[in-house]
Design an enzyme around this catalytic site. Sequence first.
Site, mmCIF file in Angstrom:
data_model
loop_
_atom_site.group_PDB
_atom_site.id
_atom_site.type_symbol
_atom_site.label_atom_id
_atom_site.label_comp_id
_atom_site.label_asym_id
_atom_site.label_seq_id
_atom_site.Cartn_x
_atom_site.Cartn_y
_atom_site.Cartn_z
ATOM 1 C CE LYS A 52 -3.710 -2.373 2.036
ATOM 2 N NZ LYS A 52 -4.329 -2.985 3.258
ATOM 3 C CD GLN A 96 -3.442 -4.795 6.006
ATOM 4 O OE1 GLN A 96 -3.395 -3.457 5.588
ATOM 5 N NE2 GLN A 96 -3.858 -5.858 5.764
ATOM 6 C CG ASP A 119 -10.017 -0.712 4.253
ATOM 7 O OD1 ASP A 119 -9.170 -0.792 3.128
ATOM 8 O OD2 ASP A 119 -9.334 -1.241 5.298
#
Length: 292
Positions: A52, A96, A119
């Site tokens: 990322k 995460q 997200d």
Amino acid sequence: MLVLDGKIVSQLLKTEISQKVTEFKAKYHRTPGLGVIIVGNNPASHVYVRNKEIACKNVGMNSIKWDFPEDISEDDLVKQIKKMNELKDVDAFLVQMPLPQHINTDKILDAIDPLKDADGLHPYNLGMLWVNRQIVAPCTPWGVIRILKHYEISIAGKNCVVVGRSQIVGKPMAHLLTQADGTVTIVHSRTKNISDFTRQADIVVVAAGKKHLMGKNDFKVGSVIIDVGIHGSGLSSSDQREKSKISGDVRFDELQGWVSAATPVPGGVGPMTIACLLENTLKLAENRMKIC
Ligand code: NAP
């Protein structure tokens, strides 16, 4: 069989994002920034986070990583999330997953400012998706929609089956397919005779998290198969031997000559997820500039 190449589609999307980042910088005299919070030493998670960071750099965005030990308490992690909510240089961020067992994932997601939810997993953003007022969608199912769109595979009027009902993939996937006028069935671990459903489907999205769960006999001839599953370490993504160990929920090798199109693993849905994360970040950065 058409191989639905997520590397190509994600690259096109990243090129588009990169151009928009340049425009953003010229307009607002600052660089959009993605934050990532990682807890513990899960090697796969560290690889995902590294990927990322690289993706951000490649499109001209900043990234900032906060790394916490496995034993951080839930309360302390929530405090850190609240700090990141306030950080001026961070337009969007994610925590995460998976988190250590002692931490309640829902509490963590709830603590993220929905306007910085890279997200798209905060209940507010999921709710907005549900009422068709999408701000950002969860990256993986959104990536699936983008692949289908790129290859001009229409969803409208199609029988779609989603295998899996997780908050991250299955449920939002089913919603996005419904939004695109598909007729959608969700099957899961308690569904009896799953292949009775998948064999009727024009489009099957498999997100069960079970290696090689499905093969050609589970699908209709001519159908389109999207494999979301990822299995295998993939710890050194530049290492071909490691890459070859990565596989999905579908036995891809069986599909040739049977289905009309399918995503490979690796190189299908995975790269799309990261590209959609960048897309969400830029969108949230633009929204933030509008309200600042
Ligand atoms: P998850 O939270 O474990 O959910 C799996 C879902 O599949 C559950 O709804 C479960 O049913 C269902 N399921 C499990 N075994 C099944 C079976 N034998 N038959 C039918 N349904 C079954 O997993 P997830 O987070 O959705 O992820 C799914 C897979 O996608 C994993 O391999 C994950 O690594 C991968 N993934 C990939 C990406 C990417 O970027 N490509 C992103 C996210 C996830 P119940 O609800 O009844 O338990």
